[in-house]
Design an enzyme around this catalytic site. Structure first.
Site, PDB file in Angstrom:
ATOM      1  N   SER A  55      15.433 -48.155   5.482  1.00 19.05           N
ATOM      2  CA  SER A  55      15.627 -46.859   4.832  1.00 19.05           C
ATOM      3  C   SER A  55      14.660 -46.655   3.661  1.00 19.05           C
ATOM      4  CB  SER A  55      17.090 -46.741   4.390  1.00 19.05           C
ATOM      5  OG  SER A  55      17.405 -45.422   4.012  1.00 19.05           O
ATOM      6  N   HIS A  79      23.059 -45.684  10.864  1.00 14.03           N
ATOM      7  CA  HIS A  79      22.188 -46.113   9.779  1.00 14.03           C
ATOM      8  C   HIS A  79      22.491 -47.538   9.309  1.00 14.03           C
ATOM      9  CE1 HIS A  79      19.136 -44.949   6.886  1.00 14.03           C
ATOM     10  NE2 HIS A  79      19.853 -45.430   5.895  1.00 14.03           N
ATOM     11  N   HIS A  81      15.717 -53.997   0.857  1.00 13.14           N
ATOM     12  CA  HIS A  81      16.907 -53.230   1.255  1.00 13.14           C
ATOM     13  C   HIS A  81      16.727 -51.740   0.991  1.00 13.14           C
ATOM     14  CE1 HIS A  81      18.242 -52.546  -2.915  1.00 13.14           C
ATOM     15  NE2 HIS A  81      17.933 -53.818  -3.170  1.00 13.14           N
ATOM     16  N   ASP A 127      22.290 -42.244  14.190  1.00 17.25           N
ATOM     17  CA  ASP A 127      22.052 -42.134  12.748  1.00 17.25           C
ATOM     18  C   ASP A 127      22.086 -40.659  12.334  1.00 17.25           C
ATOM     19  OD1 ASP A 127      21.119 -42.225  10.112  1.00 17.25           O
ATOM     20  OD2 ASP A 127      19.747 -43.874  10.523  1.00 17.25           O
TER      21      ASP A 127
END
Length: 475
Positions: free
Chosen positions: A276, A451, A202, A423
């Protein structure tokens, strides 16, 4: 229509000027507020824990040369802790953005003076003095004594877990009751003898629920019978350990993934899906285990091309957090990056009292919506978030070119990049920057997604896209 077309450029210029002026005023006030909070927390820490806690915004007038087995080697854009009192911390990368964050007023005034003098010197204040380098077989630099104190404090033994400003509920401290410090893993799919494994990493201020609540329920029965899905809570997030004595460096994150997932689950051949900040860890992991990677799927990778001669860590921090009030996501990123004590206050209000906010959300919505996004946002400490942001996102800025070149030259796996066109946190250009270093990478820009909604809201479609990637790699 013609009048609107003529006035639009004027309105755009006026909007930019307004944003610049308003941003300058707001962030000057935030600089002052953060300074005040610095002293407030020093007093609060002393009252609550009977000790003064040094912080990165502190600055001692005198500088000392490290010695006695406590050495901090510092270079432009990169610092390494060579040795400290604890054996836990050896050769750890520490980003200079932790302790080099000049206030907006000082930055503007310095820039103005240098323009008037036509001085071409760099604007950054040097962290070490080359004239004071001790010439020996071991590199040692003159460093700020407060930083040494901070780093020593980070590895001291027996610090309270958690701090008084962190939540101490059973959910947040569940890791402390486990036998040893390992990451929390959510596994699904084939339990034993899976043909291939998929590791999900994540992003910043998130947890494994970002995957388990969206993708896991939407994988096909065929995929669930073929793959073993492993979603991790990174060190300092979710239900994983959040030790106060950690600097949350890239090395620490990688080692925790290896000893918590790759070794105990006997993962030899696997796909990686990362979002990310997780993309940085995915690239580093792929370079470290080049023979094991089947495919790399990166979502919104934070890769900025650093201009020649620029300090990588500082450049990335300013691109990620430009200290602007608009757009709102840039304002939020600027708060998180630049202000150590304001962000600690936010964690005190939100994360420490997450049970209240969760109950309030359920009450207001009458429990009609799932609140996993709130859960993942609350599940961290200030220490883990602050250090991970600076030591991984900013600190890895100088290493990403090497990682990407290694993936391009040494790995033959499929590389696919997804990016939301809307984003505003990580611009689409970052994905194309990755493609320039890895020409075989496929970039897929998703219209009308940002995002978060690059996954949330299109989870079924994205699950199908992932299965197709894995299927092609296997064939």
């Amino acid at each position: 229509m013609a009048l609107v077309a003529k006035t639009r450029p004027v309105l755009v210029v006026c909007g930019k000027i307004t944003n610049e002026v308003l941003s300058f005023l707001v962030f000057c006030l935030l600089d002052i507020l953060d300074l005040v909070l610095c002293y407030v927390y020093k007093v609060a820490d002393f009252i609550m824990e009977a000790e003064w806690r040094p912080c990165y915004c502190s600055s001692a007038k005198g500088a000392i040369t490290s010695g006695g087995g406590k050495i901090l080697v510092s270079e432009r854009g990169e610092s390494k802790v060579v040795s400290l009192s604890s054996s836990k911390l050896m050769l750890e990368e520490v980003s200079d953005t932790l302790y080099m964050r000049p206030s907006l007023v000082s930055e503007v005034s310095r820039s103005t003076v240098k323009r008037l003098k036509l001085d071409n010197r760099a604007t950054a204040v040097p962290f070490y003095s080359p004239s004071k380098v001790r010439r020996s077989g071991r590199s040692t630099f003159t460093i700020n004594s407060t930083i040494v104190e901070m780093l020593q404090g980070r590895v001291s033994v027996g610090r309270p877990v958690p701090q008084w400003s962190d939540c101490d509920c059973r959910h947040c401290t569940s890791w402390s009751s486990r036998g040893r410090k390992t990451l929390f893993i959510r596994a699904a799919g084939v339990k034993d003898k899976a043909r291939e494994d998929v590791l999900f990493i994540h992003g910043f201020i998130s947890s494994s629920q970002f995957w388990t609540e969206t993708l896991f329920p939407n994988f096909s029965d065929s995929a669930k019978a073929t793959y073993r899905f492993l979603a991790i809570d990174l060190l300092g997030f979710g239900r994983s350990p959040k030790p106060n004595d950690s600097l949350y460096t890239l090395r620490e994150h990688l080692e925790m993934i290896e000893q918590s997932v790759l070794e105990p689950y006997k993962v030899n051949s696997f796909h990686i899906v990362a979002h990310s900040l997780g993309c940085i860890l995915a690239l580093a992991l792929a370079v470290k285990h080049p023979g094991s990677i089947k495919s790399l799927t990166l979502l919104a990778p934070p890769y900025y091309q650093v201009p020649k001669g620029a300090q990588a860590t500082q450049y990335v921090m300013r691109r990620l957090a430009p200290r602007r009030v608009w757009p709102p996501i840039a304002f939020g990123a600027s708060l998180v990056c630049w202000y150590e004590h304001i962000t600690r206050t936010a964690c005190l209000v939100i994360c420490k009292n997450h049970r209240f906010w969760e109950s309030l959300t359920k009450l207001v919505t009458r429990n009609r919506i799932r609140t996993f996004l709130f859960d993942v946002f609350f599940s961290h400490t200030h220490n883990s978030a602050w250090h991970t942001l600076h030591n991984v996102i900013c600190g890895a800025a100088g290493k990403l070119n090497t990682y990407l070149d290694a993936v391009n030259d040494l790995l033959k796996c499929e590389v696919t990049i997804f990016h939301g066109k809307d984003d505003e946190l990580i611009p689409v250009e970052c994905s194309y920057n990755v493609q320039r270093r890895i020409p075989r990478a496929h970039v897929k820009v998703i219209e009308n997604k940002d995002h978060i909604t690059i996954v949330v809201g299109r989870q079924k479609a994205f699950a199908g896209e992932l299965e197709e990637i894995w299927r092609q790699c296997s064939s």
